[in-house]
Design a protein around this motif. Structure first.
Motif, PDB file in Angstrom:
ATOM      1  N   UNK A  28       0.855  -1.165  -0.041  1.00  0.00           N
ATOM      2  CA  UNK A  28       0.028   0.196   0.044  1.00  0.00           C
ATOM      3  C   UNK A  28       0.881   1.158   0.085  1.00  0.00           C
ATOM      4  N   UNK A  29       0.375   2.181  -0.519  1.00  0.00           N
ATOM      5  CA  UNK A  29       0.811   3.708  -0.567  1.00  0.00           C
ATOM      6  C   UNK A  29      -0.099   4.662  -0.159  1.00  0.00           C
ATOM      7  N   UNK A  30      -0.121   5.705   0.213  1.00  0.00           N
ATOM      8  CA  UNK A  30      -1.309   6.559   0.558  1.00  0.00           C
ATOM      9  C   UNK A  30      -0.793   7.761   1.154  1.00  0.00           C
ATOM     10  N   UNK A  31      -2.125   8.618   1.630  1.00  0.00           N
ATOM     11  CA  UNK A  31      -1.858   9.758   2.158  1.00  0.00           C
ATOM     12  C   UNK A  31      -3.122  10.170   3.161  1.00  0.00           C
ATOM     13  N   UNK A  77     -10.286   4.111   3.261  1.00  0.00           N
ATOM     14  CA  UNK A  77     -10.592   3.025   4.130  1.00  0.00           C
ATOM     15  C   UNK A  77     -10.405   3.854   5.582  1.00  0.00           C
ATOM     16  N   UNK A  78     -10.681   3.392   6.709  1.00  0.00           N
ATOM     17  CA  UNK A  78     -10.535   3.801   8.088  1.00  0.00           C
ATOM     18  C   UNK A  78      -8.983   3.730   8.299  1.00  0.00           C
ATOM     19  N   UNK A  79      -8.223   4.759   8.853  1.00  0.00           N
ATOM     20  CA  UNK A  79      -6.753   4.800   8.876  1.00  0.00           C
ATOM     21  C   UNK A  79      -6.215   3.734   9.906  1.00  0.00           C
ATOM     22  N   UNK A  80      -7.189   3.240  10.951  1.00  0.00           N
ATOM     23  CA  UNK A  80      -6.486   2.189  11.849  1.00  0.00           C
ATOM     24  C   UNK A  80      -6.688   0.845  11.382  1.00  0.00           C
ATOM     25  N   UNK A  81      -7.056   0.597  10.045  1.00  0.00           N
ATOM     26  CA  UNK A  81      -6.883  -0.691   9.658  1.00  0.00           C
ATOM     27  C   UNK A  81      -5.663  -0.987   8.904  1.00  0.00           C
ATOM     28  N   UNK A  82      -5.417  -2.520   9.502  1.00  0.00           N
ATOM     29  CA  UNK A  82      -3.997  -3.112   8.809  1.00  0.00           C
ATOM     30  C   UNK A  82      -2.979  -2.309   9.267  1.00  0.00           C
ATOM     31  N   UNK A  83      -3.155  -1.406  10.563  1.00  0.00           N
ATOM     32  CA  UNK A  83      -1.908  -0.890  11.327  1.00  0.00           C
ATOM     33  C   UNK A  83      -1.290   0.208  10.043  1.00  0.00           C
ATOM     34  N   UNK A  84      -1.942   0.777   9.443  1.00  0.00           N
ATOM     35  CA  UNK A  84      -1.518   1.968   8.237  1.00  0.00           C
ATOM     36  C   UNK A  84      -2.194   3.094   8.645  1.00  0.00           C
ATOM     37  N   UNK A  85      -1.567   4.089   8.822  1.00  0.00           N
ATOM     38  CA  UNK A  85      -1.957   5.526   9.402  1.00  0.00           C
ATOM     39  C   UNK A  85      -2.893   6.171   8.214  1.00  0.00           C
ATOM     40  N   UNK A  86      -2.575   5.945   6.929  1.00  0.00           N
ATOM     41  CA  UNK A  86      -3.488   6.872   6.060  1.00  0.00           C
ATOM     42  C   UNK A  86      -4.756   6.313   5.573  1.00  0.00           C
ATOM     43  N   UNK A  87      -5.628   7.417   5.280  1.00  0.00           N
ATOM     44  CA  UNK A  87      -6.986   6.921   4.727  1.00  0.00           C
ATOM     45  C   UNK A  87      -7.042   6.648   3.316  1.00  0.00           C
ATOM     46  N   UNK A  88      -6.299   7.620   2.577  1.00  0.00           N
ATOM     47  CA  UNK A  88      -6.186   7.611   1.061  1.00  0.00           C
ATOM     48  C   UNK A  88      -5.351   6.419   0.576  1.00  0.00           C
ATOM     49  N   UNK A  89      -5.736   5.548  -0.216  1.00  0.00           N
ATOM     50  CA  UNK A  89      -4.703   4.514  -0.487  1.00  0.00           C
ATOM     51  C   UNK A  89      -4.729   4.203  -1.988  1.00  0.00           C
ATOM     52  N   UNK A  90      -3.881   3.389  -2.336  1.00  0.00           N
ATOM     53  CA  UNK A  90      -3.518   2.657  -3.704  1.00  0.00           C
ATOM     54  C   UNK A  90      -2.858   1.404  -3.421  1.00  0.00           C
TER      55      UNK A  90
END
Length: 144
Positions: A28-31, A77-90
């Motif tokens: 994942x990447x995101x912001x 997605x919600x930011x705390x899913x998968x222990x990743x801080x960002x909501x906007x994803x690819x």
């Protein structure tokens, strides 16, 4: 195909290189989401201008961490899913994550920036690395 460079750190909360590698290994990447000022639409670029197949260099300021290929459309997605801080994803495919990150990227500014001009140092840096990976993969396929 476009080249981009991107930081995966939330605002002033600086994550270490190991944590950034951990995020990349989730493909994942995101912001996050923030108010953009001065007409610099990084979030819009991430959502609407980045395409499947684009190549993204992941960095922490000038520190180069990895190179990925975009494999999915934009989603939130919600930011705390998968222990990743960002909501906007690819979703991404990892092309290479450096064991020892290199502190030499020529354009340390901004969360997300497209390397659009072929004669800029950032475009040349990404292009050279991407071509090296392609050559290495081609040689590995031939030696199988």
């Amino acid at each position: 195909m476009n080249y981009w460079h991107m930081q995966l750190e939330p605002g002033n909360d600086k994550l270490g290189v190991d944590k950034l590698k951990e995020i990349l290994n989730k493909n994942l990447i995101g912001m996050g989401i923030w108010d953009e000022k001065n007409g610099n639409p990084q979030q819009t670029s991430f959502q609407k201008k980045m395409n499947i197949g684009d190549i993204v260099l992941i960095k922490k300021g000038k520190i180069v961490i990895g190179l990925v290929r975009v494999t999915s459309n934009y989603f939130e997605t919600e930011h705390n899913r998968e222990d990743v801080w960002f909501e906007r994803r690819r979703g991404v495919e990892i092309l290479e994550i450096l064991e020892e990150p290199i502190d030499d990227f020529p354009d340390p500014q901004k969360t997300l920036k497209r390397a659009s001009s072929h004669d800029t140092p950032s475009y040349q840096y990404i292009d050279t690395w991407y071509k090296q990976i392609k050559r290495k993969n081609k040689l590995n396929i031939m030696n199988v």
